[in-house]
Structures are given as C-alpha cells and as structure tokens.
Design a protein around this motif. Structure first.
Motif, short mmCIF file in Angstrom:
data_model
loop_
_atom_site.label_atom_id
_atom_site.label_comp_id
_atom_site.label_asym_id
_atom_site.label_seq_id
_atom_site.Cartn_x
_atom_site.Cartn_y
_atom_site.Cartn_z
N ILE A 38 -6.39 -3.35 3.61
CA ILE A 38 -6.09 -1.98 4.00
C ILE A 38 -7.31 -1.14 3.68
CG2 ILE A 38 -5.11 -1.25 1.78
CD1 ILE A 38 -2.99 0.30 3.39
N LYS A 39 -7.59 -0.15 4.49
CA LYS A 39 -8.72 0.73 4.23
C LYS A 39 -8.34 1.78 3.18
CE LYS A 39 -10.81 0.30 8.82
NZ LYS A 39 -11.21 1.03 10.06
N GLN A 40 -9.28 2.05 2.29
CA GLN A 40 -9.06 3.07 1.26
C GLN A 40 -8.72 4.41 1.89
OE1 GLN A 40 -9.35 2.96 -2.44
NE2 GLN A 40 -8.21 4.84 -1.95
N THR A 41 -9.34 4.74 3.03
CA THR A 41 -9.07 6.02 3.68
C THR A 41 -7.61 6.14 4.11
OG1 THR A 41 -9.88 5.07 5.77
CG2 THR A 41 -11.44 6.38 4.47
N GLN A 42 -7.00 5.02 4.48
CA GLN A 42 -5.59 5.05 4.87
C GLN A 42 -4.70 5.41 3.68
OE1 GLN A 42 -3.59 4.07 7.98
NE2 GLN A 42 -5.44 5.19 8.57
N LEU A 43 -5.02 4.87 2.53
CA LEU A 43 -4.25 5.21 1.33
C LEU A 43 -4.44 6.67 0.96
CD1 LEU A 43 -4.73 2.07 -0.94
CD2 LEU A 43 -2.74 2.68 0.44
N ASP A 44 -5.66 7.17 1.12
CA ASP A 44 -5.92 8.58 0.82
C ASP A 44 -5.07 9.50 1.71
OD1 ASP A 44 -7.78 7.72 -1.02
OD2 ASP A 44 -9.51 8.02 0.31
N ILE A 45 -4.99 9.15 3.00
CA ILE A 45 -4.18 9.95 3.92
C ILE A 45 -2.71 9.86 3.53
CG2 ILE A 45 -3.40 10.17 6.32
CD1 ILE A 45 -6.16 9.08 7.16
N CYS A 46 -2.25 8.67 3.20
CA CYS A 46 -0.86 8.49 2.80
C CYS A 46 -0.53 9.31 1.57
CB CYS A 46 -0.58 7.01 2.55
SG CYS A 46 1.16 6.63 2.20
N ILE A 103 9.18 5.94 11.04
CA ILE A 103 8.35 4.87 10.48
C ILE A 103 6.94 5.43 10.35
CG2 ILE A 103 7.58 2.48 10.76
CD1 ILE A 103 9.89 2.45 13.03
N CYS A 104 6.41 5.41 9.16
CA CYS A 104 5.07 5.95 8.96
C CYS A 104 4.49 5.40 7.66
CB CYS A 104 5.10 7.48 8.91
SG CYS A 104 3.46 8.25 8.82
N GLY A 105 3.38 4.68 7.78
CA GLY A 105 2.76 4.13 6.59
C GLY A 105 1.30 3.79 6.83
N PRO A 106 0.57 3.53 5.76
CA PRO A 106 -0.86 3.26 5.87
C PRO A 106 -1.15 1.84 6.33
CG PRO A 106 -0.18 3.08 3.59
CD PRO A 106 1.03 3.53 4.35
N GLY A 107 -2.30 1.68 6.97
CA GLY A 107 -2.72 0.35 7.41
C GLY A 107 -2.22 0.02 8.80
N SER A 108 -2.69 -1.10 9.31
CA SER A 108 -2.31 -1.58 10.63
C SER A 108 -1.79 -3.00 10.54
CB SER A 108 -3.52 -1.55 11.58
OG SER A 108 -3.25 -2.26 12.77
N MET A 109 -0.73 -3.30 11.29
CA MET A 109 -0.19 -4.65 11.27
C MET A 109 -1.17 -5.65 11.88
SD MET A 109 2.26 -6.30 10.01
CE MET A 109 3.73 -5.31 9.75
N ASP A 110 -2.20 -5.17 12.52
CA ASP A 110 -3.27 -6.08 12.98
C ASP A 110 -3.89 -6.83 11.80
OD1 ASP A 110 -2.86 -5.27 15.56
OD2 ASP A 110 -4.55 -3.87 15.61
N GLN A 111 -3.83 -6.22 10.62
CA GLN A 111 -4.38 -6.86 9.42
C GLN A 111 -3.29 -7.57 8.58
OE1 GLN A 111 -5.81 -3.34 9.91
NE2 GLN A 111 -7.07 -4.64 11.23
N GLY A 112 -2.02 -7.32 8.89
CA GLY A 112 -0.94 -7.89 8.11
C GLY A 112 -0.68 -9.35 8.46
N HIS A 113 -0.14 -10.10 7.51
CA HIS A 113 0.28 -11.50 7.69
C HIS A 113 -0.89 -12.46 7.89
CE1 HIS A 113 4.75 -10.67 8.93
NE2 HIS A 113 4.30 -9.76 8.07
N ARG A 114 -2.09 -11.98 7.84
CA ARG A 114 -3.27 -12.82 8.10
C ARG A 114 -3.98 -13.19 6.80
NH1 ARG A 114 -6.46 -10.24 13.32
NH2 ARG A 114 -4.68 -10.21 14.77
N GLY A 152 0.83 -1.21 0.00
CA GLY A 152 0.00 0.00 0.00
C GLY A 152 0.86 1.25 0.00
N PHE A 153 1.89 1.28 0.85
CA PHE A 153 2.80 2.42 0.89
C PHE A 153 3.57 2.55 -0.42
CE2 PHE A 153 7.04 4.17 1.72
CZ PHE A 153 6.72 5.39 2.30
N VAL A 154 4.06 1.45 -0.94
CA VAL A 154 4.82 1.49 -2.20
C VAL A 154 3.93 1.99 -3.33
CG1 VAL A 154 6.11 0.12 -3.88
CG2 VAL A 154 6.39 -0.33 -1.43
N ALA A 155 2.68 1.55 -3.35
CA ALA A 155 1.75 2.02 -4.38
C ALA A 155 1.56 3.53 -4.30
CB ALA A 155 0.40 1.31 -4.23
N SER A 156 1.46 4.05 -3.09
CA SER A 156 1.28 5.49 -2.91
C SER A 156 2.51 6.26 -3.42
CB SER A 156 1.03 5.81 -1.44
OG SER A 156 0.75 7.17 -1.24
#
Length: 401
Positions: free
Chosen positions: A363-371, A347-358, A105-109
């Motif tokens: 990732i929420k679209q709003t997080q990408l918008d903020i990024c 360290i600063c990027g969109p999304g939460s590691m609570d959702q990672g590796h699972r 998500g961060f790389v895409a931004s």
C-alpha cells in the motif's frame, strides 16, 4: 499514541490467514481500544479460536458512524515474495506485507484515530466492527451482525474500508458458490457407448451454462460502473475419473455466480438448476442413476446505494476534492451490513485491490495519509455533532422519534 504506520506493522506481524487463529491479534486490538475508553464485545466462532470484535466509543445512542474491517488475510504459500510477508517493509513510499492493502491498512488507520479521540467529546457513537474469515465467504461477520441487529444499533452510516483508492464505493456484486456432483454409469472404456460418462454430462452442463451467460448478458439486469455490468456464471474447477480405460461414473464441478444487487439470487439458482435438468434429461430414460446434484455452499448479497443519498453526500464531503464514485467487482461485507441493518453503507478504504492477494502486496503511504484525514473528518462530522445530519432519520427509526 500509536501512528497508523506503527499499527500497520503490529497488525501485519500477525499471520491471520483464515486457517489459523486470530485471537492474539484480537487481544492486542481489544486492549488498545479498552485503554482508549471503548466498550468491547467479542463474537467467537464454533471452535473458540477466532473472534470478531465490536467496539463503541461515545454514548450508546442511535446514530453516529460505524467503521468496518476484516483482519483475516489470504495465504502466502506458493507465492514468490521478495520481502518477508508478515512484516512491513518500507521502500520508495510503499509499505509491503500481507494484508497491507486488504485490509489491515484501513484497520490501522481506525486504531490510530481512536487513540487520539477524547471520548467525552462524542455526541454520537463511533463503532468499530472487526471481523474474521471474510476471505472465505464473509463468514465471521454474520454472528456479530445478528447481535448488532438484535441490539437495534443504528449508525447513521457504515463505512466498509475495503480498498477503493479512497474513492467512494457505492456498490459491489454478490456471490453464490456451488458444488455440483454429476452421477453417470461406469464401464470399461472398450464399451464406452454402453456406459454414461459423467465427465461428458458435466461438459453438456457447462455448455448450457455458457448459453445462460449469453442470455444474462443480453437480457439480465445491468448496473454501470462495473467492468462487467451484469451477472456472471463461472466454472472454476472440473474433476472426475480415475483411469483412461474406465468410463467415469462421477464428476464434480465447483462454480460461482457473481450477481448484481438487482438480481434475484434464488431465481439465478433456479436457472442453473434448469440448465442441469436439461443436460441430464436425454439420459434419464436409459440410465436411472443419471443425476446432477447442486448444492449452494456459500453466498453473500450484492450492494448498491444511491450516491445522492444525503448521508452518502455528507461522507463524500470528507473525501479529497476530485474524488470519484466507483463500484468494486470483488465481494465485501457491505451487502450484509445493509441487509441486516437497513442503514446507508458505503465502501471506502486505502489502497487498490490490484495490489491485494498478490506476492509483495503493498500500500502507498500517501493512501494511508488520505485515509487518516478522511476518517478524522468523518468522526467530527458524524460523531462530534448532530447538526449536519439533523434532517435525516434512518428508515428503522421512522415513527420512533
């Protein structure tokens, strides 16, 4: 120009788990960056099947901004996905797919942003550092970092875009991984007291590690902001033995230590070796073969930076109002960047590691918008003008002006 969502779909479509090549994805990214006016360099692994990518937009001078991300992802085998893992599925404002949060998500931004930039407008460089094999111990960034340091590339700030929900990450723990091999003496289990059970020695060693953990919790360095604000010692796997009627002469442990930036890794490793020596000592006179051998199989440093640092404050001003400081318990490449270059790293990027590796990572679209908005503002602040940072000189540049 390609939107962040389009770039995310393109990135996720490449199944860049650490066991496989990432070159098709690197080819696609490098082509886009070159078309946008970037100067690109690759750094291959020993097999030639993986590469890190360093790209520069703007003048080749000290200062500016470096955005860092990895494109490898953890495997999906054995996970129960309800959507295709290597395609982006949109539903209820969420974007599902492996790596959406960690950390494509961060790389895409960053890639979408680059395609909007007029390179001639940059007074200072914008660097993109894209690595591989971060998930297996921050492996792929190291050869690239050696070259960055050798070339004296000194950005004003490095942003490692691991998921922090776009909060300002000021630190992470370091890690040492160990393989421990225990040697005993075999015998038929009917005469077990005449043998030396390697699993029993391993158990004694683990008991000693638990005492060490208690001592670290009581007297070791602490840093607030973590769920566990001190170093941790953890045994993740114990194996040994072949049959119940045979006393095992070998056992193996896989363990790790997660430490604070203020901890001395070599001192912690020595404490673990002392625990091993204490566990084996009662048996050495009777059994010369008895041994506990410890090998460090991987490591990366912790990281911590003062939130009041002027460069950190300059970046913080790009974040949304109400943003908080945080520290992340998982490892990142930030410590390696800070160690190699001695420049400010956050360290600063969109999304939460609570959702990672699972399974069903999202990732929420709003997080990408903020990024998108934060990175655009940061490029203006750090690369389009030198004035906001005129009072700060990176440590390695002192005396060189």
């Amino acid at each position: 120009m390609t939107s962040t969502l389009d770039w995310l779909a393109r990135l996720v479509a490449h199944p860049t788990v650490s066991s496989d090549t990432n070159l098709p994805l690197i080819d696609e990214i490098e082509t886009a960056l070159s078309n946008a006016g970037a100067v690109c360099d690759r750094f291959y692994d020993d097999t030639g099947l993986k590469a890190a990518l360093l790209a520069r937009l703007g003048p080749d001078v000290p200062g500016g901004l470096m955005l860092s991300g990895h494109v490898d992802v953890v495997p999906v085998v054995g996970q129960d996905w309800t959507v295709p893992p290597f395609a982006v599925t949109q539903k209820d404002g969420k974007l599902y797919g492996r790596g959406t949060t960690d950390m494509k998500g961060f790389v895409a931004s960053t890639l979408a942003l680059v395609e909007t930039i007029d390179v001639k407008s940059l007074a200072a460089p914008l660097w993109l550092a894209i690595s591989y094999d971060e998930e297996i111990g921050c492996v792929g960034v190291r050869p690239m970092l050696e070259e960055i340091a050798a070339r004296d590339i000194l950005p004003d700030l490095i942003v490692v875009g691991e998921p922090t929900s776009m909060q300002l990450g000021l630190g992470h723990k370091g890690k040492m991984a160990f393989q421990v091999k225990v040697t005993g003496v075999p015998r038929h289990s009917a005469e077990a007291p005449l043998a030396l059970n390697a699993l029993h020695i391993a158990a004694d060693f683990i008991v000693g590690l638990r005492r060490l953990q208690d001592d670290i919790a009581a007297r070791g360095p602490r840093e607030q902001g973590y769920s566990v604000p001190y170093a941790t010692v953890h045994v993740g796997k114990l194996s040994g033995g072949t049959a119940v009627n045979l006393v095992p002469d070998h056992a193996e442990l896989l363990m790790e230590c997660r430490m604070m930036a203020a901890d001395d890794p070599l001192a912690l490793a020595e404490q673990i070796r002392k625990v091993a020596a204490a566990a084996i000592a009662p048996y050495k006179e009777r059994f010369r073969e008895a041994a506990i051998d410890i090998e460090i199989t991987g490591n990366y440093p912790g990281h911590s930076i003062d939130g009041n640092h002027p460069i950190v404050q300059a970046f913080a001003s790009c974040l949304p109002k109400g943003s908080r400081d945080c520290r992340v318990s998982f490892g990142t490449e930030a410590g390696l960047f800070a160690q190699a270059l001695d420049v400010p790293v956050v360290i600063c990027g969109p999304g939460s590691m609570d959702q990672g590796h699972r399974p069903d990572e999202f990732i929420k679209q709003t997080q990408l918008d903020i990024c998108d908005a934060v990175l655009a503002d940061a490029v203006i602040r750090f690369c389009a003008s030198r004035r906001p940072l005129a009072s700060y000189v990176p440590k390695q540049m002192h005396g060189k002006m």
